[in-house]
Write an enzyme that holds these catalytic residues in place. Structure first.
Site, PDB file in Angstrom:
ATOM      1  N   HIS A   1      92.830 -19.251 -79.444  1.00  0.00           N
ATOM      2  CA  HIS A   1      93.234 -20.076 -80.587  1.00  0.00           C
ATOM      3  C   HIS A   1      92.794 -19.456 -81.917  1.00  0.00           C
ATOM      4  O   HIS A   1      93.483 -19.598 -82.920  1.00  0.00           O
ATOM      5  CB  HIS A   1      92.737 -21.515 -80.400  1.00  0.00           C
TER       6      HIS A   1
ATOM      7  N   HIS B   1     104.320 -20.942 -72.969  1.00  0.00           N
ATOM      8  CA  HIS B   1     103.558 -21.774 -72.032  1.00  0.00           C
ATOM      9  C   HIS B   1     102.636 -22.663 -72.864  1.00  0.00           C
ATOM     10  O   HIS B   1     101.466 -22.340 -73.084  1.00  0.00           O
ATOM     11  CB  HIS B   1     102.740 -20.909 -71.082  1.00  0.00           C
TER      12      HIS B   1
ATOM     13  N   SER C   1      97.440 -24.700 -78.295  1.00  0.00           N
ATOM     14  CA  SER C   1      98.234 -23.724 -79.061  1.00  0.00           C
ATOM     15  C   SER C   1      99.424 -24.371 -79.774  1.00  0.00           C
ATOM     16  O   SER C   1      99.708 -24.063 -80.935  1.00  0.00           O
ATOM     17  CB  SER C   1      98.721 -22.601 -78.142  1.00  0.00           C
TER      18      SER C   1
ATOM     19  N   GLY D   1     109.536 -20.937 -69.916  1.00  0.00           N
ATOM     20  CA  GLY D   1     109.226 -20.206 -71.147  1.00  0.00           C
ATOM     21  C   GLY D   1     109.790 -18.787 -71.162  1.00  0.00           C
ATOM     22  O   GLY D   1     110.188 -18.289 -72.211  1.00  0.00           O
TER      23      GLY D   1
ATOM     24  N   ASP E   1     101.083 -17.516 -72.654  1.00  0.00           N
ATOM     25  CA  ASP E   1      99.790 -17.961 -72.117  1.00  0.00           C
ATOM     26  C   ASP E   1     100.007 -18.567 -70.733  1.00  0.00           C
ATOM     27  O   ASP E   1      99.811 -19.768 -70.523  1.00  0.00           O
ATOM     28  CB  ASP E   1      99.202 -18.989 -73.099  1.00  0.00           C
TER      29      ASP E   1
HETATM   30  C1  SAM Z   1      97.241 -21.937 -69.802  1.00  0.00           C
HETATM   31  S1  SAM Z   1      98.265 -23.321 -69.945  1.00  0.00           S
HETATM   32  C2  SAM Z   1      98.756 -23.327 -71.625  1.00  0.00           C
HETATM   33  C3  SAM Z   1      97.701 -23.637 -72.607  1.00  0.00           C
HETATM   34  C4  SAM Z   1      98.191 -23.640 -74.038  1.00  0.00           C
HETATM   35  N1  SAM Z   1      98.906 -22.429 -74.364  1.00  0.00           N
HETATM   36  C5  SAM Z   1      97.077 -23.842 -75.041  1.00  0.00           C
HETATM   37  O1  SAM Z   1      96.527 -22.845 -75.523  1.00  0.00           O
HETATM   38  O2  SAM Z   1      96.792 -24.974 -75.366  1.00  0.00           O
HETATM   39  C6  SAM Z   1      99.741 -22.834 -69.162  1.00  0.00           C
HETATM   40  C7  SAM Z   1     100.855 -23.858 -69.186  1.00  0.00           C
HETATM   41  O3  SAM Z   1     102.060 -23.213 -68.773  1.00  0.00           O
HETATM   42  C8  SAM Z   1     102.842 -24.138 -68.056  1.00  0.00           C
HETATM   43  N2  SAM Z   1     103.805 -23.326 -67.287  1.00  0.00           N
HETATM   44  C9  SAM Z   1     103.617 -22.664 -66.123  1.00  0.00           C
HETATM   45  N3  SAM Z   1     104.729 -21.942 -65.813  1.00  0.00           N
HETATM   46  C10 SAM Z   1     105.611 -22.155 -66.822  1.00  0.00           C
HETATM   47  C11 SAM Z   1     106.911 -21.659 -67.119  1.00  0.00           C
HETATM   48  N4  SAM Z   1     107.531 -20.831 -66.274  1.00  0.00           N
HETATM   49  N5  SAM Z   1     107.507 -22.049 -68.263  1.00  0.00           N
HETATM   50  C12 SAM Z   1     106.882 -22.903 -69.127  1.00  0.00           C
HETATM   51  N6  SAM Z   1     105.662 -23.402 -68.895  1.00  0.00           N
HETATM   52  C13 SAM Z   1     105.029 -23.027 -67.765  1.00  0.00           C
HETATM   53  C14 SAM Z   1     101.851 -24.941 -67.263  1.00  0.00           C
HETATM   54  O4  SAM Z   1     102.383 -26.208 -66.938  1.00  0.00           O
HETATM   55  C15 SAM Z   1     100.663 -25.036 -68.245  1.00  0.00           C
HETATM   56  O5  SAM Z   1     100.728 -26.235 -68.974  1.00  0.00           O
END
Ligand code: SAM
Length: 267
Positions: free
Chosen positions: A19, A42, A104, A148, A169
């Site tokens: 962040h 993500h 994020s 994503g 992410d």
């Molecule tokens: C590490 S977390 C994200 C944290 C966020 N970026 C933050 O910093 O607050 C990863 C997220 O990606 C989502 N996710 C997993 N595979 C995905 C995909 N193919 N497309 C979009 N989201 C996905 C999960 O549900 C999860 O909420």
């Protein structure tokens, strides 16, 4: 079917690194009047309740944001991105401790101007409604229940917004995700070579992140166009040994700013 939920890890040291990098990069983009595009592939929830049962289970935030927060509220010589991060957190919390932690998508929605554009994606049925609620009121932001990586492919090159970048992410639920992520970045970089690409990865015993970094290294970008920042913990016996971010096309002086941030946090 996705199982990872970031609420169990919110505010940990990886989030602090990620962040602060995000804020540093966005602040450089915001210096110019020209509007820009930001894609969060993500996005997670947007806002995380650290007092929830899930966050309280492992309390990862204790060795992350909770540990750094006090020093962020003291001293006069704070790096600008720390001031921004602290102010974002303080605006969400009134008491002695942090209950609401910005992720994020929320940080980006809050920082961008109405003329900029944020596309934030999450594909988890349980997480997506939180994302929509947390950023839905910001004019710049659009939450999307979409893959994503597929969205990244279809959004770039953008018709009107030529500046900007991407935060990738992933939850890395399987080993193959490291190579899949590298591939998605390489394809996107071909279509939008001037975009900024920030990808987060965990440093584990098994060093799976080499499957991500080796293909990116093979792009043979100039040193200033491909930067890696790793924070090694040293105090963890099992699990994550450290946290890493690789950035393609980092804004001028962003790596130097982040080196200063890291030094400040290590004090
Ligand atoms: C590490 S977390 C994200 C944290 C966020 N970026 C933050 O910093 O607050 C990863 C997220 O990606 C989502 N996710 C997993 N595979 C995905 C995909 N193919 N497309 C979009 N989201 C996905 C999960 O549900 C999860 O909420």
């Amino acid at each position: 079917m996705l199982s990872y939920q970031h609420i169990y890890h919110a505010g940990n040291r990886a989030d602090v690194q990620k962040h602060l990098w995000l804020i540093t990069v966005l602040e450089y983009l915001l210096k110019k009047d020209k509007n820009f595009l930001w894609i969060d592939t993500h996005a997670g929830r947007g806002l995380y309740d650290l007092s929830s049962d899930e966050a309280q289970k492992i309390k990862e935030y204790e060795s992350g944001i909770a540990q750094f927060w006090e020093s962020m509220n003291e001293g006069d010589d704070l790096p600008p991105s720390i001031i921004k991060y602290r102010d974002l957190i303080n605006a969400l919390n009134t008491g002695e401790s942090i209950n609401t932690y910005p992720g994020s998508a929320f940080i980006t929605a809050k920082m961008l101007r109405p003329k900029d554009k944020l596309y934030a994606h999450d594909l988890h049925k349980g997480e997506y409604p939180f994302l929509e609620r947390s950023i839905g009121n910001y004019l710049c932001a659009e939450a999307r229940f979409e893959d994503g990586f597929a969205a990244l492919k279809s959004l770039i090159p953008h018709k009107t917004l030529k500046r900007g970048g991407v935060l990738i992410d992933p939850s890395y639920e399987i080993k193959a995700d490291y190579a899949i992520t590298a591939n998605a970045i390489i394809q996107a970089h071909e279509k939008w070579p001037q975009g900024i690409y920030m990808v987060w990865y965990p440093i584990l015993d098994k060093a799976y992140h080499h499957d991500l970094l080796e293909p990116l290294n093979a792009l043979n970008l100039a040193n200033e166009d491909f930067v890696i920042d790793e924070w090694h913990f040293g105090d963890v016996e099992r699990g994550m040994k450290g946290t890493g971010i690789a950035i393609i096309n980092p804004p001028f002086q962003a790596p130097e700013s982040m080196a200063y941030v890291k030094k400040f946090l290590e004090q």
